[in-house]
Design a protein around this motif. Structure first.
Motif, PDB file in Angstrom:
ATOM      1  N   GLU A 157       2.166  13.993 -11.484  1.00  9.20           N
ATOM      2  CA  GLU A 157       2.984  14.911 -10.598  1.00  9.20           C
ATOM      3  C   GLU A 157       3.941  14.261  -9.717  1.00  9.20           C
ATOM      4  N   GLY A 158       4.062  12.892 -10.038  1.00 12.98           N
ATOM      5  CA  GLY A 158       5.167  12.125  -9.478  1.00 12.98           C
ATOM      6  C   GLY A 158       4.460  11.113  -8.318  1.00 12.98           C
ATOM      7  N   ARG A 159       3.124  11.410  -8.034  1.00 14.98           N
ATOM      8  CA  ARG A 159       2.693  10.569  -7.034  1.00 14.98           C
ATOM      9  C   ARG A 159       2.426   9.056  -7.076  1.00 14.98           C
ATOM     10  N   GLY A 160       3.067   8.431  -6.347  1.00 15.66           N
ATOM     11  CA  GLY A 160       2.983   6.991  -6.559  1.00 15.66           C
ATOM     12  C   GLY A 160       1.606   6.081  -6.201  1.00 15.66           C
ATOM     13  N   SER A 161       1.148   5.197  -7.103  1.00 14.87           N
ATOM     14  CA  SER A 161       0.389   4.272  -6.696  1.00 14.87           C
ATOM     15  C   SER A 161       0.590   2.751  -6.880  1.00 14.87           C
ATOM     16  N   ARG A 194       0.740  -1.324   0.168  1.00 11.59           N
ATOM     17  CA  ARG A 194       0.040  -0.067  -0.202  1.00 11.59           C
ATOM     18  C   ARG A 194       0.747   1.174  -0.050  1.00 11.59           C
ATOM     19  N   ILE A 195       0.238   2.356  -0.573  1.00 10.33           N
ATOM     20  CA  ILE A 195       0.989   3.630  -0.277  1.00 10.33           C
ATOM     21  C   ILE A 195      -0.165   4.578   0.330  1.00 10.33           C
ATOM     22  N   ASP A 196       0.366   5.148   1.459  1.00  7.89           N
ATOM     23  CA  ASP A 196      -0.588   6.253   2.144  1.00  7.89           C
ATOM     24  C   ASP A 196      -0.563   7.576   1.297  1.00  7.89           C
ATOM     25  N   ARG A 215       0.507  10.703   2.930  1.00  7.44           N
ATOM     26  CA  ARG A 215       1.856  10.942   3.151  1.00  7.44           C
ATOM     27  C   ARG A 215       2.763  11.124   1.660  1.00  7.44           C
ATOM     28  N   CYS A 216       2.346  10.418   0.780  1.00  8.93           N
ATOM     29  CA  CYS A 216       2.947  10.402  -0.367  1.00  8.93           C
ATOM     30  C   CYS A 216       3.399  12.036  -1.166  1.00  8.93           C
ATOM     31  N   GLN A 217       4.400  12.280  -1.184  1.00  9.82           N
ATOM     32  CA  GLN A 217       5.001  13.676  -1.539  1.00  9.82           C
ATOM     33  C   GLN A 217       5.382  13.634  -3.019  1.00  9.82           C
ATOM     34  N   GLY A 218       5.140  12.536  -3.923  1.00 11.23           N
ATOM     35  CA  GLY A 218       5.565  12.506  -5.095  1.00 11.23           C
ATOM     36  C   GLY A 218       7.032  12.338  -5.579  1.00 11.23           C
ATOM     37  N   HIS A 219       7.735  11.862  -4.712  1.00 10.55           N
ATOM     38  CA  HIS A 219       9.353  11.441  -4.930  1.00 10.55           C
ATOM     39  C   HIS A 219       9.243  10.598  -6.138  1.00 10.55           C
ATOM     40  N   ALA A 220       8.490   9.665  -6.273  1.00  8.84           N
ATOM     41  CA  ALA A 220       8.555   8.744  -7.542  1.00  8.84           C
ATOM     42  C   ALA A 220       9.873   7.689  -7.290  1.00  8.84           C
ATOM     43  N   ILE A 221      10.354   7.601  -6.264  1.00  9.93           N
ATOM     44  CA  ILE A 221      11.457   6.775  -5.932  1.00  9.93           C
ATOM     45  C   ILE A 221      11.083   5.070  -6.179  1.00  9.93           C
ATOM     46  N   CYS A 222       9.792   5.112  -5.615  1.00 10.59           N
ATOM     47  CA  CYS A 222       9.055   3.777  -5.373  1.00 10.59           C
ATOM     48  C   CYS A 222       9.096   3.310  -6.972  1.00 10.59           C
ATOM     49  N   TYR A 223       8.644   4.039  -7.973  1.00 14.63           N
ATOM     50  CA  TYR A 223       8.523   3.532  -9.445  1.00 14.63           C
ATOM     51  C   TYR A 223       9.817   3.369  -9.992  1.00 14.63           C
ATOM     52  N   ARG A 267      13.296   3.240   1.008  1.00 14.71           N
ATOM     53  CA  ARG A 267      13.987   4.170   0.268  1.00 14.71           C
ATOM     54  C   ARG A 267      12.924   5.376   0.122  1.00 14.71           C
ATOM     55  N   CYS A 268      11.451   5.127   0.261  1.00 14.01           N
ATOM     56  CA  CYS A 268      10.701   6.407   0.468  1.00 14.01           C
ATOM     57  C   CYS A 268      11.094   7.315   1.436  1.00 14.01           C
ATOM     58  N   PRO A 269      11.486   8.535   0.988  1.00 11.30           N
ATOM     59  CA  PRO A 269      11.548   9.229   2.132  1.00 11.30           C
ATOM     60  C   PRO A 269      10.498   9.769   3.071  1.00 11.30           C
ATOM     61  N   GLU A 270       9.251   9.496   2.591  1.00 10.32           N
ATOM     62  CA  GLU A 270       7.957   9.900   3.435  1.00 10.32           C
ATOM     63  C   GLU A 270       7.545   8.705   4.159  1.00 10.32           C
ATOM     64  N   ARG A 271       8.181   7.803   4.040  1.00  9.33           N
ATOM     65  CA  ARG A 271       7.782   6.340   4.799  1.00  9.33           C
ATOM     66  C   ARG A 271       6.201   5.892   4.566  1.00  9.33           C
ATOM     67  N   ALA A 272       5.852   6.373   3.193  1.00 11.00           N
ATOM     68  CA  ALA A 272       4.413   6.357   2.889  1.00 11.00           C
ATOM     69  C   ALA A 272       3.977   4.818   2.436  1.00 11.00           C
ATOM     70  N   ILE A 273       4.926   3.909   2.340  1.00  9.35           N
ATOM     71  CA  ILE A 273       4.823   2.633   1.593  1.00  9.35           C
ATOM     72  C   ILE A 273       4.863   1.642   2.827  1.00  9.35           C
ATOM     73  N   SER A 274       4.078   0.743   2.662  1.00  8.59           N
ATOM     74  CA  SER A 274       3.790  -0.346   3.553  1.00  8.59           C
ATOM     75  C   SER A 274       3.498  -1.742   2.964  1.00  8.59           C
TER      76      SER A 274
HETATM   77 FE1  F3S Z   1       5.319   8.637  -2.895  1.00  8.33          FE
HETATM   78 FE2  F3S Z   1       7.306   7.643  -1.646  1.00  8.33          FE
HETATM   79 FE3  F3S Z   1       6.698   6.740  -3.865  1.00  8.33          FE
HETATM   80  S1  F3S Z   1       6.827   9.715  -1.492  1.00  8.33           S
HETATM   81  S2  F3S Z   1       5.822   8.383  -5.250  1.00  8.33           S
HETATM   82  S3  F3S Z   1       5.371   6.601  -2.316  1.00  8.33           S
HETATM   83  S4  F3S Z   1       8.891   7.035  -3.185  1.00  8.33           S
END
Ligand code: F3S
Length: 68
Positions: A32-36, A7-9, A12-20, A57-64
């Protein structure tokens, strides 16, 4: 036992796109780079490994990855 779900919260996601960038089989990003999550169940050890790296690696700790 229930399969863990990726899941991505969105709050919290700020669109860093590192997950992708790290796991394009599991995530996509919008304009806008926001992940799903595009595949929330892990089919292989490779998937689990990619998910773990993205979580780390997600800087916002949005992924679980957790059981439903
Ligand atoms: Fe969002 Fe983290 Fe990905 S901020 S776009 S879930 S790397």
């Amino acid at each position: 036992m229930t399969e863990p779900t990726l899941r991505i919260d969105a709050g919290r996601c700020q669109g860093h796109a590192i997950c992708y960038l790290l796991a394009p089989d599991l995530f996509e990003v919008d304009d806008e780079g926001r992940g799903s999550v595009i595949r929330d169940t892990m089919k292989s050890d490779g998937d689990q490994e990619q998910a773990a790296i993205a979580i780390d690696r997600c800087p916002e700790r949005a992924i679980s990855l957790r059981s439903a």
